[in-house]
Design a protein around this motif. Structure first.
Motif, mmCIF file in Angstrom:
data_model
loop_
_atom_site.group_PDB
_atom_site.id
_atom_site.type_symbol
_atom_site.label_atom_id
_atom_site.label_comp_id
_atom_site.label_asym_id
_atom_site.label_seq_id
_atom_site.Cartn_x
_atom_site.Cartn_y
_atom_site.Cartn_z
ATOM 1 N N PRO A 47 0.815 -1.227 0.000
ATOM 2 C CA PRO A 47 0.000 0.000 0.000
ATOM 3 C C PRO A 47 0.849 1.278 0.000
ATOM 4 O O PRO A 47 0.484 2.261 -0.649
ATOM 5 N N THR A 48 2.001 1.269 0.690
ATOM 6 C CA THR A 48 2.895 2.438 0.674
ATOM 7 C C THR A 48 3.382 2.713 -0.746
ATOM 8 O O THR A 48 3.399 3.866 -1.198
ATOM 9 N N THR A 49 3.762 1.668 -1.446
ATOM 10 C CA THR A 49 4.243 1.819 -2.823
ATOM 11 C C THR A 49 3.140 2.372 -3.721
ATOM 12 O O THR A 49 3.357 3.331 -4.473
ATOM 13 N N ILE A 50 1.957 1.771 -3.634
ATOM 14 C CA ILE A 50 0.852 2.217 -4.501
ATOM 15 C C ILE A 50 0.544 3.689 -4.229
ATOM 16 O O ILE A 50 0.397 4.493 -5.153
ATOM 17 N N GLU A 51 0.463 4.033 -2.940
ATOM 18 C CA GLU A 51 0.152 5.407 -2.550
ATOM 19 C C GLU A 51 1.199 6.384 -3.092
ATOM 20 O O GLU A 51 0.845 7.453 -3.613
ATOM 21 N N ALA A 52 2.471 6.033 -2.988
ATOM 22 C CA ALA A 52 3.536 6.927 -3.456
ATOM 23 C C ALA A 52 3.395 7.195 -4.958
ATOM 24 O O ALA A 52 3.458 8.341 -5.406
ATOM 25 N N TYR A 53 3.180 6.149 -5.740
ATOM 26 C CA TYR A 53 3.035 6.334 -7.187
ATOM 27 C C TYR A 53 1.787 7.156 -7.519
ATOM 28 O O TYR A 53 1.802 7.990 -8.415
ATOM 29 N N ARG A 54 0.703 6.901 -6.789
ATOM 30 C CA ARG A 54 -0.518 7.669 -7.069
ATOM 31 C C ARG A 54 -0.306 9.146 -6.764
ATOM 32 O O ARG A 54 -0.810 10.017 -7.473
ATOM 33 N N LEU A 55 0.438 9.423 -5.691
ATOM 34 C CA LEU A 55 0.688 10.816 -5.321
ATOM 35 C C LEU A 55 1.534 11.528 -6.371
ATOM 36 O O LEU A 55 1.285 12.687 -6.708
ATOM 37 N N ILE A 56 2.553 10.849 -6.888
ATOM 38 C CA ILE A 56 3.463 11.540 -7.819
ATOM 39 C C ILE A 56 2.897 11.580 -9.242
ATOM 40 O O ILE A 56 3.280 12.447 -10.035
ATOM 41 N N ALA A 57 1.976 10.670 -9.532
ATOM 42 C CA ALA A 57 1.502 10.526 -10.921
ATOM 43 C C ALA A 57 0.963 11.832 -11.501
ATOM 44 O O ALA A 57 1.171 12.127 -12.680
#
Lengths: 363, 363
Positions: free
Chosen positions: A182-192
């Motif tokens: 979930p940390t990984t998914i969240e990070a990518y969604r934030l930067i996308a």
């Protein structure tokens, strides 16, 4: 159904990345990069199973000096993975690296970063900024400490992006890997939404195949479903060929790329009339060298069997002692149980031959 | 970070489903249900690896009559899988089934559906409506033909839901399985807002483990990340214990459930100073019987090693010939390469003992 995030197009060697290009499958060697022969042999093995971009660790000068010989012997683009030392980056660029994986914020002096950026720009070589949750610096303020790991990863990556941009460089790709899915998914969604650059996906240190494949498929798969990701690497504590295979299967499962066999087979239950497990495994084994896309169904009962068999390029719906063989949606014959395997493989061959002759005719 | 869809609570035997209950891991036997001994043996094997609800196929009267003996010998709730024949459903209910998997629309006469519903209601036994893309009826109108497979699956499921509701029954769970992952995800997303009932997740006929695990992890994992799903079953053409293991790993990867070891280990690269692959596999093997949650990191270099090792309950960051062993964030000792395995296992034991005594003290 998947709408891909729009991103700027870059090229790693001849391979287009981002801007709607096919999502590329990457891996990384685990040989000593100084050992050219071993490294080239591993890269050739990886090319054979569908690796499209390869990264090698460049921890020292001898490794950097091995790059030209490696580059000359392989066909896929070569990425040099460098930490801290800008001189290694310059050597890698001179040695023909097609991309760098480098965090410019880890290079102490701005003029050294400038030197790397100039050399990369001159050669149109992209730089991947790769932020890893495991190597995040400790928070420096209460405000920073109050942020989530994902937010801190994104802040760190954005700082590095701004640094490259301030030097007039925009051939950028970014990754934000963590072990926690979930940390990984969240990070990518934030930067996308905050940068226009292509993104490289991965779950880091995902572990041995038994759990690591699942963690990677959940994390990378979810992001791809959300339209995020332009290249990917599955990180496994295993032979890197397994990373490539898993990467392809993730992409195939979402219909984002096609390669080789897609095998539909039922989980078997109290209704099953035949040994589906052995048959499915044998069909898979016999077709593992096939690289052109083909969908094969091996179904053990009459409840879901005919539907799935009809939907595949070649299918079997097994009943009691006999089964119907489907090709492109039609029953082409019914055969006895002993002939299931032979009949399926024959029909697969027919489909392959027909398609090959059709594609030749249209050339 | 995952916000679960709110759903109505039902119970399958003593296991709560929906309404915020833990997401339960299910499997299905592949024995002949009439063979009580074989079926019970398989269910006990599945219980041992964490299966929480078990389904058996009930294709005929003899299978239905075997249910009381099976039920009596097992601890987890028993679901009877029935197609077409309402008399088998009545027999299963009399025989003590804790739930039915049954599509009421496949039973021809409304009074027969009524009989099943009354018997289920009397016993507070839920019914799962399970729509499978492979057995969708052909479209009956141009409007229907213009719809996507996902939409047609949802329409079919909603029709069955309305039928049960019209008979005053609401102990409902719904599944919408397809082989195609985006089709499956889309179908669940469409129905999630349209009914209040819990949802059972699965990718159907996902195939042999090599690709099926990946398809299932991508599909089920994406839905769980989106907050959808109250129970799950991974369908594999394999020993059903593998289905249970994979189900748990999917839930663990998203932090939705905890069970046993979470192993962080690096993919190894040209920087690796030790044989991480063998060590990680051996650590995993030695700890596979552990059921309480514990996070162990096996890291082969000094770039990401210390960060991940510190973050785990027990970790190793290996350097050249020696490595630092971390316990709960602190370096507790440094050991030579030959002692990595022993030291890791000893520290794991310490953590387990401390936790066990802490939990006894708080009782």
């Amino acid at each position: 159904m998947i709408v891909r995030r729009s991103s700027r197009r870059i090229h790693i060697g001849p391979v287009p990345i981002g801007g709607g290009a096919p999502i590329a499958v990457q891996s990384m060697t685990c040989t000593d990069t100084r050992d050219v022969q071993a490294t080239v042999a591993q890269i050739k093995d990886l090319e054979a199973v569908g690796c499209e971009i390869i990264r090698v660790a460049v921890p020292n000068r001898a490794a950097a000096l091995a790059l030209p010989a490696i580059k000359q012997a392989i066909r896929i683009p070569l990425v040099a993975d460098i930490h801290f030392d800008y001189r290694l980056a310059l050597l890698a660029l001179e040695g023909g690296a097609d991309a760098l994986r480098l965090n410019p914020g880890n290079i102490r002096h701005r003029e050294h970063v400038q030197a790397v950026v100039s050399a990369a720009k001159e050669r149109s070589v992209p730089i991947r900024i790769g932020v890893n949750a495991g190597s995040l610096p400790p928070p420096e303020s209460p405000q920073e400490a109050a942020k989530s790991v994902s937010e801190r990863m994104v802040d760190l990556a954005l700082g590095q992006v701004r640094l490259l941009e301030s030097l007039g460089f925009d051939l950028i790709k970014v990754s934000l890997k963590a072990f926690d899915v979930p940390t990984t998914i969240e990070a990518y969604r934030l930067i996308a939404d905050r940068i226009p650059y292509p993104l490289h996906l991965g779950i880091t240190e995902a572990g041995t195949p038994s759990a690591g494949i699942i963690r990677s498929a959940v994390g990378i798969g979810t992001l791809l479903y959300l339209g995020i990701g332009d290249t990917l690497r599955v990180s496994l504590t295993a032979d890197p060929r397994e990373e490539v295979r898993v990467g392809w299967e993730i992409l195939k499962s979402l219909g984002l790329r096609q390669r080789g066999v897609v095998l539909v087979s039922c989980p078997t239950c109290g209704r099953t009339e035949t040994d589906v497990i052995s048959l499915a495994n044998e069909v898979e084994r016999r077709l593992q060298g096939v690289t052109e896309p083909i969908k094969v169904a091996v179904m053990g009962c009459v409840v879901n069997g005919p539907g799935e068999a009809r939907d595949a390029d070649v299918g079997l719906a097994a009943g009691r002692g006999r089964g119907a063989i489907f090709r492109e949606g039609q029953v082409v014959r019914t055969v006895a149980e002993a002939e299931y395997l032979t009949a399926l493989l024959e029909e697969v061959e027919k489909v392959r031959r027909e398609r090959a002759s059709r594609s030749m005719a249209s050339d």
